[in-house]
Scaffold this motif. Structure first.
Motif, PDB file in Angstrom:
ATOM      1  N   PRO A  22       0.808  -1.237   0.000  1.00  0.00           N
ATOM      2  CA  PRO A  22       0.000   0.000   0.000  1.00  0.00           C
ATOM      3  C   PRO A  22       0.835   1.278   0.000  1.00  0.00           C
ATOM      4  N   HIS A  23       2.096   1.206   0.463  1.00  0.00           N
ATOM      5  CA  HIS A  23       2.920   2.406   0.569  1.00  0.00           C
ATOM      6  C   HIS A  23       3.744   2.672  -0.697  1.00  0.00           C
ATOM      7  N   ARG A  24       3.859   1.704  -1.578  1.00  0.00           N
ATOM      8  CA  ARG A  24       4.747   1.865  -2.738  1.00  0.00           C
ATOM      9  C   ARG A  24       4.318   2.990  -3.679  1.00  0.00           C
ATOM     10  N   PRO A  25       3.040   3.121  -4.019  1.00  0.00           N
ATOM     11  CA  PRO A  25       2.665   4.214  -4.927  1.00  0.00           C
ATOM     12  C   PRO A  25       3.028   5.592  -4.375  1.00  0.00           C
ATOM     13  N   ALA A  26       2.789   5.828  -3.071  1.00  0.00           N
ATOM     14  CA  ALA A  26       3.101   7.138  -2.475  1.00  0.00           C
ATOM     15  C   ALA A  26       4.598   7.401  -2.522  1.00  0.00           C
ATOM     16  N   ALA A  27       5.407   6.387  -2.238  1.00  0.00           N
ATOM     17  CA  ALA A  27       6.862   6.560  -2.261  1.00  0.00           C
ATOM     18  C   ALA A  27       7.352   6.840  -3.671  1.00  0.00           C
ATOM     19  N   GLU A  28       6.779   6.145  -4.644  1.00  0.00           N
ATOM     20  CA  GLU A  28       7.192   6.348  -6.043  1.00  0.00           C
ATOM     21  C   GLU A  28       6.830   7.749  -6.519  1.00  0.00           C
TER      22      GLU A  28
END
Length: 326
Positions: A112-118
Protein backbone atom coordinates in the motif's frame (compact mmCIF):
# COMPACT_ATOMS: atom_id res chain seq x y z
CA UNK A 1 0.85 1.02 20.86
CA UNK A 2 1.67 -2.59 21.70
CA UNK A 3 1.83 -3.60 18.03
CA UNK A 4 4.44 -0.90 17.33
CA UNK A 5 6.45 -2.02 20.35
CA UNK A 6 6.37 -5.67 19.26
CA UNK A 7 7.59 -4.70 15.82
CA UNK A 8 10.34 -2.54 17.35
CA UNK A 9 11.50 -5.47 19.48
CA UNK A 10 11.52 -7.76 16.45
CA UNK A 11 13.56 -5.32 14.36
CA UNK A 12 16.02 -4.64 17.20
CA UNK A 13 16.62 -8.36 17.74
CA UNK A 14 16.99 -8.90 14.01
CA UNK A 15 19.57 -6.12 13.80
CA UNK A 16 21.45 -6.57 17.08
CA UNK A 17 21.23 -10.28 17.85
CA UNK A 18 21.08 -11.02 21.58
CA UNK A 19 19.88 -8.01 23.61
CA UNK A 20 19.46 -7.90 27.42
CA UNK A 21 15.88 -7.40 28.57
CA UNK A 22 16.77 -4.32 30.59
CA UNK A 23 18.29 -2.68 27.48
CA UNK A 24 15.12 -3.34 25.48
CA UNK A 25 13.11 -1.90 28.34
CA UNK A 26 15.26 1.26 28.40
CA UNK A 27 15.10 1.68 24.62
CA UNK A 28 11.32 1.29 24.51
CA UNK A 29 10.65 3.12 27.82
CA UNK A 30 8.72 0.27 29.46
CA UNK A 31 9.38 -2.09 32.35
CA UNK A 32 11.36 -5.33 32.07
CA UNK A 33 8.18 -7.22 33.03
CA UNK A 34 6.41 -5.65 30.01
CA UNK A 35 9.27 -6.77 27.76
CA UNK A 36 8.90 -10.37 28.91
CA UNK A 37 5.14 -10.21 28.28
CA UNK A 38 5.85 -8.88 24.78
CA UNK A 39 8.30 -11.74 24.16
CA UNK A 40 5.58 -14.22 25.13
CA UNK A 41 3.20 -12.51 22.69
CA UNK A 42 5.76 -12.72 19.87
CA UNK A 43 6.40 -16.39 20.62
CA UNK A 44 2.67 -17.13 20.65
CA UNK A 45 2.35 -15.53 17.21
CA UNK A 46 4.97 -17.86 15.76
CA UNK A 47 8.15 -15.77 16.05
CA UNK A 48 11.01 -18.04 17.22
CA UNK A 49 12.23 -15.85 20.08
CA UNK A 50 13.66 -17.05 23.38
CA UNK A 51 15.29 -15.67 26.52
CA UNK A 52 18.43 -16.87 28.29
CA UNK A 53 19.08 -16.14 31.93
CA UNK A 54 22.42 -15.41 33.50
CA UNK A 55 25.19 -12.84 33.34
CA UNK A 56 25.58 -13.04 29.57
CA UNK A 57 21.97 -13.83 28.84
CA UNK A 58 19.41 -11.88 26.90
CA UNK A 59 16.61 -12.16 24.39
CA UNK A 60 17.40 -13.54 20.97
CA UNK A 61 15.82 -14.79 17.76
CA UNK A 62 16.44 -18.31 16.54
CA UNK A 63 19.50 -18.35 14.27
CA UNK A 64 18.63 -17.75 10.62
CA UNK A 65 15.20 -16.26 11.27
CA UNK A 66 14.49 -13.11 9.25
CA UNK A 67 11.36 -11.09 8.55
CA UNK A 68 10.63 -8.91 5.53
CA UNK A 69 8.47 -6.59 7.60
CA UNK A 70 9.94 -3.07 7.42
CA UNK A 71 7.57 -1.42 9.87
CA UNK A 72 7.59 1.77 7.80
CA UNK A 73 4.57 4.05 7.86
CA UNK A 74 3.40 5.93 4.76
CA UNK A 75 5.10 9.17 5.91
CA UNK A 76 8.33 7.32 6.74
CA UNK A 77 8.30 5.78 3.28
CA UNK A 78 7.94 9.21 1.66
CA UNK A 79 10.72 10.64 3.84
CA UNK A 80 13.19 7.99 2.66
CA UNK A 81 12.65 9.00 -0.96
CA UNK A 82 13.34 12.68 -0.37
CA UNK A 83 17.05 11.90 -0.56
CA UNK A 84 17.75 13.63 -3.82
CA UNK A 85 20.47 16.07 -2.76
CA UNK A 86 22.43 14.66 -5.66
CA UNK A 87 25.51 16.84 -5.21
CA UNK A 88 26.24 15.38 -1.78
CA UNK A 89 25.95 11.75 -2.86
CA UNK A 90 27.92 12.33 -6.06
CA UNK A 91 30.76 14.06 -4.18
CA UNK A 92 31.01 11.06 -1.87
CA UNK A 93 30.82 8.58 -4.75
CA UNK A 94 27.52 7.21 -3.45
CA UNK A 95 25.07 8.05 -6.25
CA UNK A 96 24.95 4.47 -7.51
CA UNK A 97 24.72 3.11 -3.96
CA UNK A 98 21.85 5.48 -3.17
CA UNK A 99 19.90 4.37 -6.21
CA UNK A 100 20.46 0.72 -5.37
CA UNK A 101 19.46 1.23 -1.73
CA UNK A 102 16.23 3.01 -2.67
CA UNK A 103 15.33 0.24 -5.10
CA UNK A 104 15.78 -2.31 -2.30
CA UNK A 105 13.70 -0.22 0.09
CA UNK A 106 10.98 0.10 -2.54
CA UNK A 107 10.91 -3.67 -2.97
CA UNK A 108 10.64 -4.16 0.82
CA UNK A 109 7.89 -1.59 1.36
CA UNK A 110 4.38 -2.79 2.15
CA UNK A 111 2.42 -2.78 -1.09
CA UNK A 112 0.00 0.00 0.00
CA UNK A 113 2.92 2.41 0.57
CA UNK A 114 4.75 1.87 -2.74
CA UNK A 115 2.66 4.21 -4.93
CA UNK A 116 3.10 7.14 -2.47
CA UNK A 117 6.86 6.56 -2.26
CA UNK A 118 7.19 6.35 -6.04
CA UNK A 119 5.22 9.57 -6.55
CA UNK A 120 7.35 11.32 -3.92
CA UNK A 121 10.55 10.38 -5.74
CA UNK A 122 9.16 11.99 -8.92
CA UNK A 123 7.53 15.05 -7.34
CA UNK A 124 10.10 16.18 -4.71
CA UNK A 125 13.65 17.21 -5.61
CA UNK A 126 16.24 18.64 -3.24
CA UNK A 127 18.95 20.78 -4.87
CA UNK A 128 21.35 22.17 -2.27
CA UNK A 129 23.25 24.41 -4.69
CA UNK A 130 22.61 28.16 -4.52
CA UNK A 131 21.42 30.06 -7.60
CA UNK A 132 24.18 31.54 -9.76
CA UNK A 133 26.86 30.37 -7.38
CA UNK A 134 29.37 30.27 -10.22
CA UNK A 135 31.53 27.37 -11.35
CA UNK A 136 32.59 25.14 -8.49
CA UNK A 137 36.13 23.85 -8.19
CA UNK A 138 36.31 20.07 -8.30
CA UNK A 139 36.66 18.61 -4.82
CA UNK A 140 38.39 15.30 -4.12
CA UNK A 141 36.93 13.99 -0.88
CA UNK A 142 38.45 10.52 -1.05
CA UNK A 143 41.36 11.04 1.37
CA UNK A 144 39.20 13.16 3.69
CA UNK A 145 36.61 10.38 3.78
CA UNK A 146 39.27 7.77 4.50
CA UNK A 147 40.54 9.78 7.46
CA UNK A 148 37.01 10.27 8.81
CA UNK A 149 35.98 6.61 8.54
CA UNK A 150 39.33 5.09 9.52
CA UNK A 151 39.85 7.45 12.49
CA UNK A 152 43.27 8.59 11.32
CA UNK A 153 45.06 11.93 11.52
CA UNK A 154 45.47 14.07 8.40
CA UNK A 155 48.27 16.23 7.05
CA UNK A 156 46.83 19.06 4.96
CA UNK A 157 48.23 21.70 2.66
CA UNK A 158 45.51 24.33 2.87
CA UNK A 159 45.12 27.75 1.24
CA UNK A 160 43.22 30.30 3.30
CA UNK A 161 41.02 32.93 1.67
CA UNK A 162 43.07 35.95 0.65
CA UNK A 163 46.37 34.09 0.80
CA UNK A 164 48.36 32.92 -2.22
CA UNK A 165 50.45 30.19 -0.61
CA UNK A 166 49.04 27.18 1.25
CA UNK A 167 49.92 26.35 4.85
CA UNK A 168 50.60 22.90 6.30
CA UNK A 169 48.53 21.53 9.19
CA UNK A 170 48.21 18.25 11.06
CA UNK A 171 44.57 17.81 12.12
CA UNK A 172 42.26 15.36 13.88
CA UNK A 173 39.06 15.04 11.80
CA UNK A 174 35.57 14.67 13.21
CA UNK A 175 33.75 14.46 9.90
CA UNK A 176 32.53 16.17 6.74
CA UNK A 177 29.68 18.68 6.49
CA UNK A 178 27.91 19.82 3.32
CA UNK A 179 26.38 23.30 3.70
CA UNK A 180 24.66 25.07 0.79
CA UNK A 181 26.58 22.96 -1.73
CA UNK A 182 29.99 23.53 -0.10
CA UNK A 183 31.89 20.74 1.67
CA UNK A 184 33.76 21.42 4.91
CA UNK A 185 36.12 19.29 6.97
CA UNK A 186 35.52 19.69 10.70
CA UNK A 187 38.68 18.88 12.63
CA UNK A 188 40.64 19.68 15.75
CA UNK A 189 43.96 21.47 15.33
CA UNK A 190 46.07 21.48 18.49
CA UNK A 191 42.99 20.55 20.50
CA UNK A 192 40.73 23.35 19.18
CA UNK A 193 37.98 22.98 16.53
CA UNK A 194 38.66 24.44 13.08
CA UNK A 195 36.81 24.54 9.78
CA UNK A 196 38.48 23.73 6.45
CA UNK A 197 36.76 24.25 3.09
CA UNK A 198 37.35 21.12 1.06
CA UNK A 199 37.87 23.07 -2.17
CA UNK A 200 40.81 24.92 -0.58
CA UNK A 201 42.63 21.73 0.38
CA UNK A 202 45.60 21.55 -1.99
CA UNK A 203 46.71 18.11 -0.80
CA UNK A 204 45.80 15.69 1.97
CA UNK A 205 47.78 12.73 3.29
CA UNK A 206 46.56 10.06 5.67
CA UNK A 207 48.92 9.57 8.62
CA UNK A 208 49.56 6.33 10.51
CA UNK A 209 48.66 7.97 13.83
CA UNK A 210 45.16 7.37 15.22
CA UNK A 211 42.91 10.41 15.50
CA UNK A 212 43.08 12.37 18.79
CA UNK A 213 39.60 13.77 19.29
CA UNK A 214 38.49 15.44 22.49
CA UNK A 215 36.65 12.94 24.75
CA UNK A 216 32.87 13.09 24.44
CA UNK A 217 32.88 15.47 21.45
CA UNK A 218 31.01 14.35 18.32
CA UNK A 219 30.83 15.89 14.85
CA UNK A 220 27.53 17.65 15.60
CA UNK A 221 29.03 19.23 18.74
CA UNK A 222 32.14 20.54 16.96
CA UNK A 223 30.07 21.79 14.00
CA UNK A 224 27.70 23.69 16.29
CA UNK A 225 30.61 25.51 17.94
CA UNK A 226 32.16 26.44 14.59
CA UNK A 227 28.82 27.42 13.04
CA UNK A 228 28.08 29.80 15.91
CA UNK A 229 31.57 31.29 15.68
CA UNK A 230 30.95 32.15 12.03
CA UNK A 231 27.39 33.43 12.45
CA UNK A 232 27.94 35.33 15.69
CA UNK A 233 31.43 36.67 14.97
CA UNK A 234 31.68 40.23 16.34
CA UNK A 235 32.63 42.70 13.65
CA UNK A 236 33.68 46.34 13.81
CA UNK A 237 31.63 46.94 10.71
CA UNK A 238 29.80 49.85 9.17
CA UNK A 239 26.03 50.30 8.84
CA UNK A 240 24.89 51.77 5.55
CA UNK A 241 21.53 53.20 4.52
CA UNK A 242 20.70 53.01 0.82
CA UNK A 243 17.80 53.59 -1.52
CA UNK A 244 17.01 51.23 -4.40
CA UNK A 245 14.94 51.76 -7.51
CA UNK A 246 11.80 49.68 -7.18
CA UNK A 247 12.34 47.79 -10.45
CA UNK A 248 15.66 46.46 -9.12
CA UNK A 249 14.45 45.61 -5.61
CA UNK A 250 14.08 41.86 -6.15
CA UNK A 251 17.54 41.53 -7.65
CA UNK A 252 19.01 43.70 -4.90
CA UNK A 253 17.51 41.53 -2.15
CA UNK A 254 18.96 38.41 -3.75
CA UNK A 255 22.44 39.80 -4.34
CA UNK A 256 22.80 41.67 -1.04
CA UNK A 257 20.94 39.18 1.17
CA UNK A 258 23.98 38.52 3.37
CA UNK A 259 24.41 42.24 4.13
CA UNK A 260 20.76 43.17 4.74
CA UNK A 261 20.04 43.86 8.41
CA UNK A 262 16.30 44.30 7.89
CA UNK A 263 13.78 43.95 5.09
CA UNK A 264 13.55 47.05 2.88
CA UNK A 265 11.04 49.69 3.96
CA UNK A 266 8.57 49.44 1.09
CA UNK A 267 5.29 51.36 1.00
CA UNK A 268 4.39 49.79 -2.34
CA UNK A 269 4.09 53.16 -4.13
CA UNK A 270 7.39 55.09 -4.17
CA UNK A 271 9.88 54.81 -7.01
CA UNK A 272 12.65 54.32 -4.43
CA UNK A 273 12.81 51.87 -1.51
CA UNK A 274 15.03 52.34 1.56
CA UNK A 275 17.14 49.55 3.09
CA UNK A 276 19.89 49.14 5.71
CA UNK A 277 23.01 47.08 5.18
CA UNK A 278 25.98 46.10 7.31
CA UNK A 279 29.52 45.60 5.98
CA UNK A 280 32.54 44.27 7.90
CA UNK A 281 34.86 46.99 6.50
CA UNK A 282 34.32 50.29 4.71
CA UNK A 283 35.88 49.10 1.47
CA UNK A 284 33.25 46.37 1.16
CA UNK A 285 30.60 48.96 0.20
CA UNK A 286 32.13 48.82 -3.28
CA UNK A 287 29.82 45.86 -3.80
CA UNK A 288 27.12 48.44 -4.54
CA UNK A 289 28.94 49.49 -7.73
CA UNK A 290 27.36 46.40 -9.31
CA UNK A 291 23.99 48.20 -9.19
CA UNK A 292 25.24 51.31 -11.04
CA UNK A 293 22.74 54.17 -10.67
CA UNK A 294 20.01 51.84 -9.38
CA UNK A 295 21.26 52.10 -5.77
CA UNK A 296 22.33 55.25 -3.90
CA UNK A 297 24.07 55.42 -0.52
CA UNK A 298 22.29 57.89 1.75
CA UNK A 299 24.37 57.48 4.90
CA UNK A 300 27.05 57.59 6.29
CA UNK A 301 29.11 60.16 4.37
CA UNK A 302 32.29 58.07 4.50
CA UNK A 303 30.49 55.26 2.65
CA UNK A 304 29.45 57.69 -0.09
CA UNK A 305 33.05 58.96 -0.28
CA UNK A 306 34.39 55.40 -0.53
CA UNK A 307 32.08 54.60 -3.43
CA UNK A 308 33.04 57.87 -5.16
CA UNK A 309 36.75 56.93 -4.81
CA UNK A 310 36.00 53.59 -6.41
CA UNK A 311 34.19 55.26 -9.33
CA UNK A 312 37.11 57.64 -9.88
CA UNK A 313 39.58 54.74 -9.85
CA UNK A 314 37.57 52.93 -12.51
CA UNK A 315 37.31 56.13 -14.57
CA UNK A 316 41.08 56.74 -14.37
CA UNK A 317 41.74 53.16 -15.44
CA UNK A 318 39.63 53.37 -18.57
CA UNK A 319 40.69 56.92 -19.48
CA UNK A 320 44.41 56.09 -19.28
CA UNK A 321 46.28 56.21 -22.62
CA UNK A 322 46.60 52.89 -24.41
CA UNK A 323 49.87 51.19 -23.65
CA UNK A 324 51.63 48.09 -24.83
CA UNK A 325 52.08 45.73 -21.87
CA UNK A 326 53.91 43.21 -23.99
Amino acid sequence: MKSDRLLSILLLLQTRGRVPAHELADRLEVSVRTIYRDIEALSASGVPVYAERGRHGGIELLAGFRTDVTGLTADESRALFILAAQGAHAALGLDAALGSALRKVMAALPAPHRPAAEVTSRRILVDATRWKSGPQQAVDLEVLQDAVFCDRRLKLRYRHSGEREPRTYTVDPYGLVAKAGVWYLVADRRGAPQLFRADRVRSARLLDDPVRRRPGVELADAWEVLRRQVEERPEDGIDVTVRIRRERLDMFQRMAAAQLTALPDDDGESDWVTARLSYPVLRAVRQLLAFSDQVEILDPPEARAELLRAVRSVTDLYQAPDRDDG
